[in-house]
Design an enzyme around this catalytic site. Structure first.
Site: not given
Ligand code: AKB
Length: 312
Positions: A8, A11, A49-50, A138, A142
């Site tokens: 990455g 980015g 590609d990861i 997301y 995490k």
């Molecule tokens: C997002 O807004 O998706 C990122 C984060 C806070 O991980 N910048």
């Protein structure tokens, strides 16, 4: 000799990290992975590609990699648009890197995020150990990723280290598809159009950080003595905390004819599930973390840097 792989690499974090690492380590120490073609870089660039473990293994062997900064991933908004891809890239990619870390004895950095927290987490001065019940894909990636890192450390002794990044602001790379990225777009608006419509509410206070602090902290964590590392999920990592209105007003001090308003969209719902400020005392205690940029210094540095980049 250290041989560092950055995934990455192009980015928001990768661009500044490559620049910082290339000042620290001799030429030839850095290899960057990108899934698309890249014009130029201080690092050697390999296309991969990861999700493709075989190609990753070949790159690691070819360059004798010893350390990985694994940054490849989709941000919050991109992950909501394509949850399946987010699962494969964010979690599948991390598992690939951790499996390769076992095989090739690699030290690994991987960023978690304030997105690991959720609506049931205490919002102010959010503690290191607290409720992790995120409601975004997301955030789910995490939390699972943090636990996976800890598992690989406990089970196979992988020296994997992680930070819960707050919203990051920087200008070297264009903003990604995230929620806190309004704090980057607003500078493009101020410089190009003298106007910006913010997609979060004026009082959407979030934990934020200037990119130089994020890069310093990341390298500091990776260089800390192993016996100091007491957190193998991910460290709370704090700096500043501001609202869109506070940032808009700070920017107006530098660009008096800049105007801004609000066009709130679905990103506000994501922001509402995240904390407002972070307790990072564990990072301070374990490896001496201290942020250097406040809102005024961040705004000035960001504005002046982006102006030069855009040649305005
Ligand atoms: C997002 O807004 O998706 C990122 C984060 C806070 O991980 N910048």
């Amino acid at each position: 000799m250290k041989k560092i792989l950055v995934t990455g690499a192009f980015g928001l974090v990768g661009s500044d990290l490559i620049a910082a690492l290339s000042k620290k380590y001799p030429k030839g120490s850095l290899v960057a992975i990108s899934h698309k073609a890249v014009a130029d870089s201080e690092a050697l660039v390999e296309k991969a590609d990861i999700r493709d473990t075989e190609t990753l293994a070949k790159i690691i062997e070819k360059h004798g990699i010893t350390e990985v900064y694994h940054l490849a991933g989709l941000l919050s908004v991109a992950s909501e648009k394509n949850p399946q891809l987010a699962w494969e890239v964010n979690l599948g990619g991390l598992k690939n890197i951790l499996d390769l870390a076992v095989k090739y004895k690699l030290k690994v950095f991987w960023p978690s995020s304030i997105a690991a927290f959720g609506p049931t987490t205490p919002k102010v001065n959010t503690p290191q150990h607290t409720i992790l019940e995120p409601t975004t894909m997301y955030g789910v990636n995490k939390v699972a990723g943090e636990l996976l890192c800890q598992y690989y450390n406990l089970k196979w002794g992988v020296d994997v280290r992680s930070l819960r990044y707050p919203g990051l602001t920087g200008y070297k790379a264009p903003p990604g598809d995230g929620t806190t990225e309004y704090s980057v777009h607003i500078f493009y608006g101020a410089i190009n159009e003298k106007h910006y419509s913010i997609f979060l509410k004026e009082d959407a206070r979030l934990p934020m950080m200037y990119i130089d602090d994020a890069i310093d902290g990341t390298i500091q964590l990776m260089e800390a003595p192993v016996e100091n590392i007491t957190i193998r999920t991910s460290y709370n990592f704090g700096a500043i905390s501001f609202t869109p209105k506070e940032l808009g007003e700070e920017l107006k001090k530098l660009v008096p004819d800049f105007t801004y308003d609000y066009k709130i969209d679905e990103r506000q719902k994501i922001a509402e599930t995240w904390p407002q400020s972070i307790d990072d005392s564990q990072a301070r205690k374990d490896w001496g973390w201290r942020a250097k940029f406040d809102l005024a210094k961040m705004t000035k540095t960001m504005y002046e840097g982006l102006k030069i980049k855009l040649q305005k």
